[in-house]
Scaffold this motif. Structure first.
Motif, short mmCIF file in Angstrom:
data_model
loop_
_atom_site.label_atom_id
_atom_site.label_comp_id
_atom_site.label_asym_id
_atom_site.label_seq_id
_atom_site.Cartn_x
_atom_site.Cartn_y
_atom_site.Cartn_z
N ARG A 67 42.53 29.27 42.49
CA ARG A 67 41.69 29.63 41.39
C ARG A 67 40.19 28.62 41.74
O ARG A 67 40.29 27.56 41.88
CB ARG A 67 42.36 29.07 40.05
CG ARG A 67 41.34 29.29 38.65
CD ARG A 67 42.12 28.64 37.76
NE ARG A 67 43.13 29.63 37.34
CZ ARG A 67 44.42 29.35 37.22
NH1 ARG A 67 44.71 27.90 37.23
NH2 ARG A 67 45.41 30.13 36.82
N THR A 162 39.94 33.91 40.87
CA THR A 162 41.22 33.59 41.52
C THR A 162 41.42 34.71 43.09
O THR A 162 41.26 35.58 42.73
CB THR A 162 42.35 33.78 40.74
OG1 THR A 162 42.39 32.92 39.59
CG2 THR A 162 43.54 33.35 41.51
N ASP A 164 43.02 35.62 46.35
CA ASP A 164 44.48 35.93 46.77
C ASP A 164 44.56 35.99 48.25
O ASP A 164 45.22 35.05 48.94
CB ASP A 164 45.04 37.10 45.94
CG ASP A 164 46.52 37.23 46.41
OD1 ASP A 164 47.27 36.25 46.80
OD2 ASP A 164 46.96 38.44 46.24
#
Length: 714
Positions: A67, A162, A164
């Motif tokens: 994040r 965020t 990934d």
């Protein structure tokens, strides 16, 4: 590094090739290499791992992500030469923003746009579904080449992002028009995307019958679907260059076939799931002997919803991303369909499915596909059909209502053709697959055989399977409709099961299966849970065919479903249950946020709002654990003077009702002894949420922890 993968190498954060002896590697051969954000360098906060439905980390690849607040970065080490990158990310609902991009510390003029537009999908008509589909994908041509080892960073410029996973790719130059083809621009198509090119595409298809329609580099906008597509090739300059923007590309109930669709992108604007709308790349039929290859398919309801005659269709080498429902559903009547070497990420239903409605799908196969993050249903599902094969696929991170692979007689509608003949499930690798089904209130296994609406009488051969880090069980045999139909004729041969959270075999139906050469290690609770439902429906017979090891024990209490790690001994009693878990607090001071207390770095720390006692920090461990010890730390630096903090340890299994586990106690933190204290928890303590309530600190007017750790051992 090749991207064919049989397992996710978390230590390196890469999808890499690890071929088992004498057997083909699982997954697709991909033109890119993926790197997980949680393995990269970051000034942000790592979240996860988490398997809880409806949480951001539970839908992430690897169940972890990073994040970024405004100004924070995540920096990847490029694993290969690349000139393009695709990033899987999430932003809060209703927000948009951009990521600055840096190569070896130099900021590029190009930025990567991020948005929540295609995320946060609600499907209230699906029992047990919560809001889901939190992630999205955004791609960027870097405008320069990077080499293996170069640093590529992404920086949030405003909204929280965020990150990934990042896919690094070397994109070839755009292809040129083949001789004799009909260009859509010659029929008036607008490559700028400003005009409506629908009629130009239709005219080019009509003019090129028996030949090729050429889609040059550009962005083309279609305002309605194409139909009557037959006996033609649609060809683009490459999926990074030729882009068609439409939410309904081909919609036709029949075709004479011989349709070939190659090498361009179709990107839609589907933001919700409306099952009655044909918002698909292909809806209906391409006709016999057709193919789809080299496509980038994104932001649609389904990639392929195939009905009618699609005999001998080949779907290969495609990317299907961010669909609100299935990636591909072979919806009955098809024969000889091959779906192979595709990459699918972030589907809102089954990533790949065969559903034998009206008549059986026969002699069709899903082979060597890589599937990541289906966030509502299964990675691969076979609902009925005759002589079907599922081979050499790599499936990871299923969520909520799905398994990695489901072989099922769930019919959904009639007329339905149940499983028959031989169903071959061979050479598949399942990583972190299976999930708690909220309708059943207990888990589905990584690989599920389900007599949902009728007995399974087909021969089901499951061979050469690798199941790694399943949060619950490895193999499940169940009659999911609750009618107790039997599961028969199942053979499981040659399986490796590593670190399954509960059991290796979850038998909940009457019937029988034979197991040979199935080895297990790191079993969380017991080898077998054998409790058919309904309880009077009959028994499930497990035949030991020899060569099995590591899972001989049986869970004895059919009135209680085993929780992950509830067996004795625990597969990893030294694991810090709190590390990387979601953490929240009643308040934070500046950059000293709650995640700093669970990031594994004792030098970073959480500090509450100053002069505002009491304060508390809460960590979600992800599941209920019989924790016996909590370790609290402050930074080990001698610059931190000794101090005493007054702490109450509380716990909860549901996140709403907390009880006191250890009453208010003053704990002395002294750098001379490592600035750490250990709090013993009473035997029998069970908690998922660990809360530390702090009422005083002799060294600072705030609560402070650099690490909060929880362990199963005393």
């Amino acid at each position: 590094m090749p991207a064919v993968a049989t397992a996710v190498a978390l230590a390196a954060g890469l999808l890499v090739a690890v071929a088992p002896a004498a057997h083909a590697a699982a997954g697709a051969s991909l033109p890119f290499t993926s790197v997980e954000a949680e393995t990269a360098t970051t000034t942000g906060t790592r979240i996860g791992p988490d398997y809880t439905q409806g949480t951001l980390a539970s839908e992430a690849s690897g169940r972890q992500a990073v994040r970024l607040a405004s100004g924070q970065r995540v920096e990847f080490t490029a694993p290969r030469a690349a000139n393009a990158v695709n990033v899987s990310y999430s932003v809060p609902d209703g927000q948009t923003g951009t990521l600055n991009v840096y190569v070896n510390g130099v900021k590029l003029a190009r930025t990567l746009a991020v948005t929540s537009k295609y995320s946060y999908v609600d499907t209230g008509w699906i029992a047990g579904a919560k809001q889901h589909h939190f992630f999205d994908n955004a791609r960027l041509l870097l405008g320069q080449n990077v080499q293996a080892g170069d640093k590529v960073a992404f920086e949030s410029t405003g909204t929280q992002v965020t990150v990934d996973v990042a896919d690094f790719e070397q994109v070839a130059s755009a292809a040129t028009q083949p001789a004799g083809s009909v260009s859509v621009t010659s029929k008036g198509a607008d490559p700028s995307g400003g005009g409506d090119s629908t009629q130009a595409f239709r005219d080019a298809i009509a003019a090129a019958q028996g030949g090729t329609v050429w889609i040059p580099p550009g962005d083309y906008r279609l305002t309605s679907s194409l139909s009557g597509v037959q006996n033609v090739t649609l060809l683009g300059a490459g999926s990074w260059y030729s882009v068609v923007h439409t939410s309904r590309f081909i919609d036709q109930s029949s075709s004479s076939g011989n349709v070939h669709i190659n090498n361009f992108a179709v990107i839609g604007e589907v933001t919700e799931r409306v099952d009655s709308s044909p918002d698909n790349f292909v809806n209906g039929s391409l006709g016999a002997n057709s193919s789809v290859s080299g496509m980038w398919i994104q932001h649609l309801k389904c990639g392929f919803w195939l009905t009618g005659n699609n005999d001998n269709l080949v779907v290969e080498n495609n990317r299907i991303l961010d669909t609100t429902a299935d990636g591909l559903n072979l919806n009955g009547t098809a024969h000889g369909v091959q779906v192979r070497n595709n990459f699918l990420r972030n589907q809102g239903d089954d990533s790949l499915a065969m559903w034998s409605l009206y008549s059986p799908d026969t002699n069709s196969s899903f082979t060597s596909n890589t599937i990541s993050q289906p966030n509502l249903a299964n990675g691969i599902a076979v609902y009925g059909g005759t002589d079907i094969s599922v081979k050499n696929n790599l499936i990871s991170d299923t969520n909520a209502l799905g398994s990695g692979i489901a072989i099922s007689n769930q019919k959904f509608a009639d007329p339905f053709s149940p499983l028959s003949g031989t169903i071959t499930v061979d050479g598949n690798t399942l990583v972190r697959t299976g999930a708690v089904n909220p309708n059943w209130n207990h888990p589905m296994g990584a690989l599920r055989v389900d007599s949902y609406d009728s007995a399974i009488n087909a021969t089901v051969n499951i061979t050469n399977t690798t199941i790694t880090d399943s949060p619950y069980s490895a193999f499940e045999f169940v009659s999911g409709g609750g009618q107790g139909y039997p599961v028969r004729n199942v053979n499981v041969t040659g399986a490796t099961v590593r670190n399954t959270g509960t059991v290796v075999v979850q038998a909940e139906a009457q019937g029988a299966a034979t197991f040979r050469n199935v080895t297990a290690s790191g079993v969380g609770a017991a080898g077998v849970y054998n409790c058919p439902y309904p309880s009077n429906s009959g028994s499930f017979a497990l035949t030991d065919g020899g060569g099995n090891s590591g899972w001989s024990s049986t869970w004895s209490n059919c009135s209680s479903w085993p929780q992950p790690g509830s067996g004795n001994p625990d597969p990893d009693p030294s694991r810090n249950l709190a590390k990387g878990r979601p953490a929240t607090a009643t308040g934070s001071q500046d950059v000293y946020t709650p995640g700093k207390a669970v990031d594994g770095d004792a030098n970073s720390y959480w500090e509450s709002a100053n002069n505002a006692f009491p304060q508390s920090l809460t960590v979600d461990l992800g599941s209920a654990y019989a924790a016996r010890r909590v370790v609290l730390k402050l930074p080990p630096s001698s610059a931190w003077s000794a101090r005493t903090q007054t702490v109450t340890v509380q716990g909860s299994t549901d996140g709403s009702s907390y009880s006191t586990i250890v009453g208010s106690t003053g704990y002395r933190f002294d750098p001379a002894t490592g600035n750490a204290v250990t709090v013993a928890l009473p035997s029998g303590t069970s908690l998922r949420y660990l809360r530390l309530a702090v009422t005083a600190n002799s060294g600072w007017p705030a609560a402070q922890f650099s690490e909060v750790e929880a362990y199963l051992t005393s």
